[in-house]
Design an enzyme around this catalytic site. Structure first.
Site, PDB file in Angstrom:
ATOM      1  N   HIS A 255      -9.962   5.340   3.710  1.00  0.00           N
ATOM      2  CA  HIS A 255     -10.432   5.864   2.397  1.00  0.00           C
ATOM      3  C   HIS A 255     -12.124   5.507   2.837  1.00  0.00           C
ATOM      4  O   HIS A 255     -12.234   4.208   2.807  1.00  0.00           O
ATOM      5  CB  HIS A 255      -9.777   5.430   1.411  1.00  0.00           C
ATOM      6  CG  HIS A 255      -8.675   5.928   0.906  1.00  0.00           C
ATOM      7  ND1 HIS A 255      -8.027   5.910  -0.272  1.00  0.00           N
ATOM      8  CD2 HIS A 255      -7.894   6.919   1.678  1.00  0.00           C
ATOM      9  CE1 HIS A 255      -6.996   6.725  -0.589  1.00  0.00           C
ATOM     10  NE2 HIS A 255      -6.747   7.400   0.686  1.00  0.00           N
TER      11      HIS A 255
ATOM     12  N   TYR B  78      -9.349   3.196 -10.147  1.00  0.00           N
ATOM     13  CA  TYR B  78      -9.213   2.030 -11.010  1.00  0.00           C
ATOM     14  C   TYR B  78      -9.821   2.481 -12.215  1.00  0.00           C
ATOM     15  O   TYR B  78     -10.807   2.467 -12.387  1.00  0.00           O
ATOM     16  CB  TYR B  78      -9.978   0.806 -10.318  1.00  0.00           C
ATOM     17  CG  TYR B  78      -9.382   0.148  -9.274  1.00  0.00           C
ATOM     18  CD1 TYR B  78      -8.458  -0.585  -9.052  1.00  0.00           C
ATOM     19  CD2 TYR B  78      -9.807   0.869  -7.772  1.00  0.00           C
ATOM     20  CE1 TYR B  78      -8.071  -1.232  -7.925  1.00  0.00           C
ATOM     21  CE2 TYR B  78      -9.523   0.459  -6.785  1.00  0.00           C
ATOM     22  CZ  TYR B  78      -8.328  -0.816  -6.612  1.00  0.00           C
ATOM     23  OH  TYR B  78      -7.881  -1.416  -5.404  1.00  0.00           O
TER      24      TYR B  78
ATOM     25  N   PRO C  36      -3.408  -8.579  -8.156  1.00  0.00           N
ATOM     26  CA  PRO C  36      -3.300  -7.430  -7.174  1.00  0.00           C
ATOM     27  C   PRO C  36      -4.543  -6.601  -7.367  1.00  0.00           C
ATOM     28  O   PRO C  36      -4.661  -5.637  -6.510  1.00  0.00           O
ATOM     29  CB  PRO C  36      -2.013  -6.782  -7.677  1.00  0.00           C
ATOM     30  CG  PRO C  36      -1.848  -7.184  -8.934  1.00  0.00           C
ATOM     31  CD  PRO C  36      -2.457  -8.493  -9.236  1.00  0.00           C
TER      32      PRO C  36
ATOM     33  N   LYS D  16      -6.034  -7.687  -2.188  1.00  0.00           N
ATOM     34  CA  LYS D  16      -6.170  -8.478  -1.198  1.00  0.00           C
ATOM     35  C   LYS D  16      -5.075  -9.330  -0.750  1.00  0.00           C
ATOM     36  O   LYS D  16      -5.348 -10.379   0.160  1.00  0.00           O
ATOM     37  CB  LYS D  16      -7.406  -9.566  -1.629  1.00  0.00           C
ATOM     38  CG  LYS D  16      -8.714  -8.572  -1.923  1.00  0.00           C
ATOM     39  CD  LYS D  16      -9.166  -8.149  -0.646  1.00  0.00           C
ATOM     40  CE  LYS D  16     -10.484  -7.403  -0.797  1.00  0.00           C
ATOM     41  NZ  LYS D  16     -10.832  -6.502   0.346  1.00  0.00           N
TER      42      LYS D  16
ATOM     43  N   TYR E 209     -14.703  -5.313  -0.941  1.00  0.00           N
ATOM     44  CA  TYR E 209     -13.336  -4.313  -0.975  1.00  0.00           C
ATOM     45  C   TYR E 209     -12.997  -4.055   0.509  1.00  0.00           C
ATOM     46  O   TYR E 209     -11.824  -4.095   0.650  1.00  0.00           O
ATOM     47  CB  TYR E 209     -13.838  -3.038  -1.891  1.00  0.00           C
ATOM     48  CG  TYR E 209     -12.471  -2.313  -1.969  1.00  0.00           C
ATOM     49  CD1 TYR E 209     -12.007  -2.535  -3.487  1.00  0.00           C
ATOM     50  CD2 TYR E 209     -11.726  -1.645  -1.234  1.00  0.00           C
ATOM     51  CE1 TYR E 209     -10.609  -1.957  -3.757  1.00  0.00           C
ATOM     52  CE2 TYR E 209     -10.864  -0.926  -1.644  1.00  0.00           C
ATOM     53  CZ  TYR E 209     -10.026  -1.227  -2.762  1.00  0.00           C
ATOM     54  OH  TYR E 209      -8.810  -0.438  -3.135  1.00  0.00           O
TER      55      TYR E 209
END
Ligand code: APR
Ligand code: PHB
Length: 389
Positions: A72, A200, A292, A296, A384
């Site tokens: 991704h 998200y 969550p 991580k 990220y």
């Protein structure tokens, strides 16, 4: 029984450490409380940082991940009906790999089997002894008898509820904790993911996340009350609520179907300092927990394993104990930065029961700043995809 490194816990931390040690010619024995089937039935996040992808290769277990995992290059952030993208590749030159934690654990078990590694399942009463001496040992009950495992070092990879952390005397140990006033209700379904990348979503009804395992297996979450039980939520209620929290164009495309798993997880930030006491070294959830948001958990476990593996390698190969001496300090420096990211991302995306009008405006302003400011996006993307080890 004797080994070089006794590893308590056969989750991803313990197995990855054991497999890496094996690749460097260092012996270990893994002691796991549950059966292998039980360990492999746990469903956890599935976004791997580049550092973990590299470690999987170093451990010789990267082939299936390369074949079946999904690269991704970015992620979508939604705010109500609006949506913008964080382009990891353009901002950092890196990406993440979508590959379930269950698959990571399965690959590690298979590699341990193939290498003739010792993983003892269904051990009870696992207890380390003499950790402040050069000759520690671990006792445990297995097959109805008490066993003793002598070793040079003990790796506490036994998760948040495991006994290892409690071996650090309370006077020497500080625990930092934050709980969040909501949980995540998660559903796994045999349906195609709603988008090519994760979404998200911050909505006025609360957070939602659209994630995936592969082309025909999706993982969705919605923020829920801590007092909710999965049985309170029929599949229909779940899908209806999810659709109301994500942008309309995504909701219109969403393919729904029966859930094959449904569970609620609370959100918590937790760190134990130090991560080493005498010959005991903590790794992963045994020492720290992240909420969550940003996935991580497994990645922080992997960075600990990286530091501990290299420290042990230098100890055995070069008689150099500097890495072991500095393990706690080195691991914690990265952990706290990742704790910050997970806390920040959670705070940005959820609706809080006691959120004031001002708090809400701050959250909206932060989302607008992130949407419009490339430097802010770069900072987010760097965390990220994973901070360097
Ligand atoms: N004796 C032996 N094993 C134990 C004991 C015990 N007394 N207590 C717990 N364990 C085992 C658990 O059964 C589990 O298999 O330790 C293992 C710990 O695994 P995880 O909880 O998965 O922790 P870790 O390996 O550090 O992995 C971190 O997994 O839990 C997720 O969110 C977390 O994604 C993160 C990653
Ligand atoms: C998941 O796929 O389970 C997942 C993905 C991303 C997250 C959390 C969980 O941030």
């Amino acid at each position: 029984m004797r080994t070089q490194v006794a590893i308590i816990g056969g989750g991803p931390s313990g197995l990855l450490l054991s497999q890496l040690l094996h690749s460097a010619g260092i012996e270990s024995v893994v002691l796991e409380r549950r059966s292998r089937d039980y360990v492999l039935s746990r469903i956890r996040a599935g976004v791997l940082e580049t550092g973990l992808v590299d470690l999987m290769h170093e451990a010789g277990v990267g082939d299936r991940m390369e074949r079946e995992g999904f690269v991704h290059d970015g992620t979508l952030l939604a705010n109500g009906n609006e949506q913008f993208r964080i382009d990891f590749k353009a901002l950092t030159g890196r990406h993440v790999m979508v590959y379930g934690q269950t698959e990571v654990t399965r690959d590690l078990y298979e590699a341990r089997d193939a290498a003739g590694g010792t993983v003892i399942h269904e051990c009870r009463g696992v207890k380390p002894h003499d950790l402040d001496t050069a000759a520690p040992f671990v006792t445990f009950l297995h097959d109805g008898k008490v066993n003793r495992l002598d070793c040079d070092f003990v790796a506490g990879c036994d998760g948040y509820h495991g006994p290892s952390r409690q071996e650090i005397p309370t006077a020497e140990r500080t625990e930092y904790e934050k709980t969040y006033p909501f949980g995540w209700l998660g559903v796994l379904s045999e349906t195609p993911p709603v988008a090519d990348e994760l979404i998200y979503a911050n909505s006025e009804r609360g957070f939602a996340l659209c994630s995936m395992r592969n082309d025909s297996l999706s993982r969705y979450y919605i923020q829920c009350d801590l007092s909710d039980s999965p049985d309170d939520w029929t599949d229909e209620m779940f899908w209806d609520e999810l659709k109301r929290r994500i942008p309309e164009e995504a909701a219109d495309r969403l393919v729904t179907g029966p859930s094959i798993e449904k569970s609620i997880a609370p959100l918590r930030s937790f760190v134990c300092e130090p991560m080493r006491w005498g010959r005991l070294f903590l790794c992963g959830d045994a020492a720290h927990i992240v909420p969550p948001t940003g996935a991580k958990g497994l990645n922080t476990a992997a960075s600990d394993v990286h530091y501990l593996f290299n420290a042990l390698r230098h100890f055995y190969h070069d008689r150099d104990d500097e890495g072991l001496e500095k393990y706690s300090e080195t691991a914690l420096a990265r952990i706290w930065k990742t704790e910050r990211f997970s806390w920040w991302f959670s705070s940005l995306m959820h609706r809080y029961p006691d959120q004031s009008g001002f708090d809400l405006r701050m959250q909206q302003a932060e989302l607008a700043f992130l949407r419009d400011n490339e430097a802010a996006q770069k900072a987010m993307a760097e965390s990220y995809v994973g901070l360097p080890y």
